[in-house]
Each structure stands twice: as structure tokens, then as C-alpha cells.
Design a protein around this motif. Structure first.
Motif, PDB file in Angstrom:
ATOM      1  N   TYR A 136      54.996 -11.022  63.165  1.00  0.00           N
ATOM      2  CA  TYR A 136      56.042 -10.645  64.115  1.00  0.00           C
ATOM      3  C   TYR A 136      56.048 -11.608  65.299  1.00  0.00           C
ATOM      4  O   TYR A 136      55.124 -12.400  65.502  1.00  0.00           O
ATOM      5  N   SER A 137      57.118 -11.513  66.110  1.00  0.00           N
ATOM      6  CA  SER A 137      57.372 -12.485  67.181  1.00  0.00           C
ATOM      7  C   SER A 137      56.184 -12.668  68.115  1.00  0.00           C
ATOM      8  O   SER A 137      55.777 -13.801  68.412  1.00  0.00           O
ATOM      9  N   PRO A 202      58.590  -1.034  63.046  1.00  0.00           N
ATOM     10  CA  PRO A 202      57.365  -1.831  63.127  1.00  0.00           C
ATOM     11  C   PRO A 202      56.318  -1.137  63.990  1.00  0.00           C
ATOM     12  O   PRO A 202      56.644  -0.381  64.910  1.00  0.00           O
ATOM     13  N   ARG A 204      53.519  -0.810  66.881  1.00  0.00           N
ATOM     14  CA  ARG A 204      53.337  -1.408  68.204  1.00  0.00           C
ATOM     15  C   ARG A 204      52.120  -2.346  68.186  1.00  0.00           C
ATOM     16  O   ARG A 204      51.182  -2.112  67.418  1.00  0.00           O
ATOM     17  N   ASN A 206      55.502  -4.326  69.546  1.00  0.00           N
ATOM     18  CA  ASN A 206      56.626  -4.998  68.905  1.00  0.00           C
ATOM     19  C   ASN A 206      57.783  -4.975  69.881  1.00  0.00           C
ATOM     20  O   ASN A 206      58.153  -3.907  70.391  1.00  0.00           O
ATOM     21  N   SER A 207      58.375  -6.132  70.151  1.00  0.00           N
ATOM     22  CA  SER A 207      59.403  -6.231  71.186  1.00  0.00           C
ATOM     23  C   SER A 207      60.659  -5.449  70.839  1.00  0.00           C
ATOM     24  O   SER A 207      61.279  -4.836  71.714  1.00  0.00           O
ATOM     25  N   ARG A 209      60.869  -2.734  68.893  1.00  0.00           N
ATOM     26  CA  ARG A 209      60.588  -1.308  69.041  1.00  0.00           C
ATOM     27  C   ARG A 209      60.518  -0.914  70.513  1.00  0.00           C
ATOM     28  O   ARG A 209      61.011   0.143  70.912  1.00  0.00           O
ATOM     29  N   GLU A 228      55.483   3.981  60.278  1.00  0.00           N
ATOM     30  CA  GLU A 228      55.283   2.682  60.906  1.00  0.00           C
ATOM     31  C   GLU A 228      54.720   1.713  59.870  1.00  0.00           C
ATOM     32  O   GLU A 228      53.797   2.073  59.121  1.00  0.00           O
ATOM     33  N   SER A 230      54.062  -2.773  58.772  1.00  0.00           N
ATOM     34  CA  SER A 230      53.774  -4.091  59.340  1.00  0.00           C
ATOM     35  C   SER A 230      54.541  -5.211  58.658  1.00  0.00           C
ATOM     36  O   SER A 230      54.241  -6.375  58.886  1.00  0.00           O
TER      37      SER A 230
END
Length: 306
Positions: A136-137, A202, A204, A206-207, A209, A228, A230
Motif C-alpha cells: 500500500y501507499s 484495507p 489500518r 491506510n490513507s 480508509r 479487513e 491486506s
């Protein structure tokens, strides 16, 4: 043997340290390096003596990094990459990019982007070897900052200006659902409608969310996060198999949309856009191979919005 400074820090010692850290075993690392384990161990000991501390803790099951080893490892990666770039440029190989390039891809685009990027790079630059990590980012930005990857994609969901980084894709966030759901066939769905749906989101931190929870909080909406996960693959499977709902851009489910397995409805009031950026690590100068992979990746990501 290339010596990096007057204290006797040698490039081969660093390379063997990195190999030992990656394999978690001196035997496996020595085999991969093609040297006897005794010689391999002597070079590691020489590096530890040069740096003034233990880098690896020997256990009955292999080796693990010490605190000093964890600190040194990203610097070792950077020095090895710099040495490789120096040899490449000094040898005139800038006209033929070569070497390993580590790429971080977002879960929402790892498929089909991994295959497309490999095909494009293999055709244009057969001497470049790709290593692809899905994350993720936030994780990708950390890996870029620490030099663990050379090129990475990451998303932003709030309006902002970024220096030295060009947005390569901007997509509306959509409600993703299996056909026949409560909003099936609608052209769009209001954000408030998500409050009554079982969601897969996603984990946490996580931007995306965080933004959804912030917007819901401002509107005093309670979101039901039933599951949730991944990865985007797990998210899509939960939607198709369990009747849950997800929030993703349309390009993340383009194959499933074409096969009629999922439906996609833009979210409005408020609309949320996902803006994708591509950047290279600042921990070391970008080699010609890294620059070419970043260029090809940018073009492929832009095509997702076409």
C-alpha cells in the motif's frame, strides 16, 4: 577488489553482508555467492571489524540482523547500487541500461501492471531484471525513503501540490459490488449509502480508509467494516464470494467488470478522487535502468485511465 575508503571498507564484504541478510543463512548465502563458507564468514568478520560491531547474530537456525545490522543494511544497499551505477556509466553502458530494478506496485494495479511492465521492459531492455513488491501507499513511500525499492507508485486522495512528482493517473473512487446488489445498475452512489452496507476495507494504517472514516465522521455516519484485508485480490474475492462491498477505482477491477463478475458505481456527495504518483528513491542516484523503468511504468499507468 574495489575499496570504498581508506579504512578498508570493501565492496565485496558489503555484498556478502547483504546476501547473508537476504538469505538468513550463511550456508545459503555462501552457496549463492559461489564461495566457500569459511571465506564468506571471514569477509563478514572483516566488515564487522571495520564497522566496529556485530552485524549478524548467529543462531542455530541461521542469522538475524543485530541493531547495527538493521541500521547498516539500507546504507549497504545504497552503496552497492552506487558502485553498480559507477561501473555501468564508466563502461559506457548508459546506452544499454542493465541491472536489477526494485519496483513497488499498489495492490489495486499490481494486476495487470506486473505482467505489462515485465513484457515492456523485457522487449526494450533485456538486460534489466525486475523485482516487484506489492504494498500500500504508506509502505511504498517508506521503502522509497529508505532505499529498499528504486521506483514506486503511491496514491493521494486529498488536493495538494507535490514537487518533483507528476501525477500519472486520477480516477474516481467507486463502490464495487457483485451484480444484483441493492445499488445494482445505478449510475452513481452517494457516500451516505455506504453506511448501510457491509464493507471490506484495507487494514489500518491506510490513507484511503482514514479518509473514508474522516468523511463518515463529519457526516455522523457509522460504517460497517465487516472484513479487513491486506490486498486488492482478497478484497475483490470477498465482494464476489461473500456479498461484501469495496471502494476501489474502476481500473482495479477492469477484468472482473468485463466478465460481468462485478459492478462499479462512482461515489458522489462527496466525490473522492484517487491520484497516483510515481517516484524514485532519493537515497542514491537513479541509474539509467531505474530511469527507463520509471518512464515505462509511468506510460503504462497513464494507459489505465485512457
Amino acid at each position: 577488489m574495489l575499496i570504498l575508503d581508506r579504512k578498508g571498507l570493501q565492496i565485496e564484504d558489503l555484498r556478502h553482508f547483504v546476501q547473508a541478510a537476504e538469505h538468513g543463512s550463511l550456508t545459503a548465502a555462501a552457496t549463492a555467492a559461489g564461495v566457500a563458507q569459511s571465506a564468506f564468514s571471514r569477509q563478514l568478520s572483516r566488515l564487522e571489524a571495520t564497522l566496529g560491531g556485530r552485524l549478524l547474530h548467529r543462531t542455530g537456525r541461521g542469522v538475524v540482523l543485530t541493531e547495527l545490522g538493521r541500521h547498516v543494511l539500507p546504507r549497504a544497499h545504497a552503496l552497492l547500487a552506487d558502485a553498480s551505477a559507477l561501473v555501468e556509466e564508466a563502461g559506457g553502458n548508459w546506452q544499454r541500461p542493465t541491472g536489477v530494478v526494485n519496483v513497488g506496485l499498489l495492490p489495486s494495479m499490481s494486476r495487470p501492471m506486473t505482467g505489462r511492465l515485465y513484457a515492456r521492459v523485457s522487449e526494450a531492455f533485456p538486460d534489466i531484471q525486475l523485482r516487484v513488491v506489492e504494498a500500500y501507499s504508506g509502505q511504498i513511500e517508506v521503502m522509497l525513503a529508505e532505499g529498499h525499492i528504486d521506483v514506486g507508485t503511491f496514491n493521494r486522495y486529498r488536493p495538494l501540490q507535490r514537487e518533483n512528482q507528476d501525477a500519472v493517473l486520477s480516477s474516481p473512487l467507486c463502490l464495487i459490488a457483485a451484480p444484483g446488489g441493492p445499488h445494482s445498475g445505478k449510475a452513481s452512489v452517494r457516500f451516505s449509502a455506504l453506511a448501510g452496507l457491509p464493507l471490506v476495507m484495507p487494514m489500518r494504517p491506510n490513507s484511503l480508509r482514514a479518509l473514508f472514516e474522516e468523511v463518515a465522521g463529519r457526516r455522523r455516519l457509522s460504517m460497517h467494516v465487516a472484513l479487513e484485508v491486506s490486498s486488492a485480490t482478497a478484497m475483490k474475492d470477498a465482494v464476489m464470494s461473500c456479498g461484501l462491498h469495496a471502494t476501489l477505482p474502476a481500473h482495479a477491477v477492469q477484468d472482473e467488470l468485463a466478465r460481468g463478475l462485478l459492478e462499479c458505481m462512482p461515489i458522489t456527495h462527496p466525490a473522492i478522487r484517487q491520484t497516483t504518483f510515481i517516484d524514485v528513491t532519493r537515497r542514491r542516484p537513479a541509474s539509467s535502468a531505474v530511469r527507463e523503468v520509471a518512464r515505462l511504468l509511468s506510460g503504462l499507468v497513464r494507459q489505465l485511465g485512457a
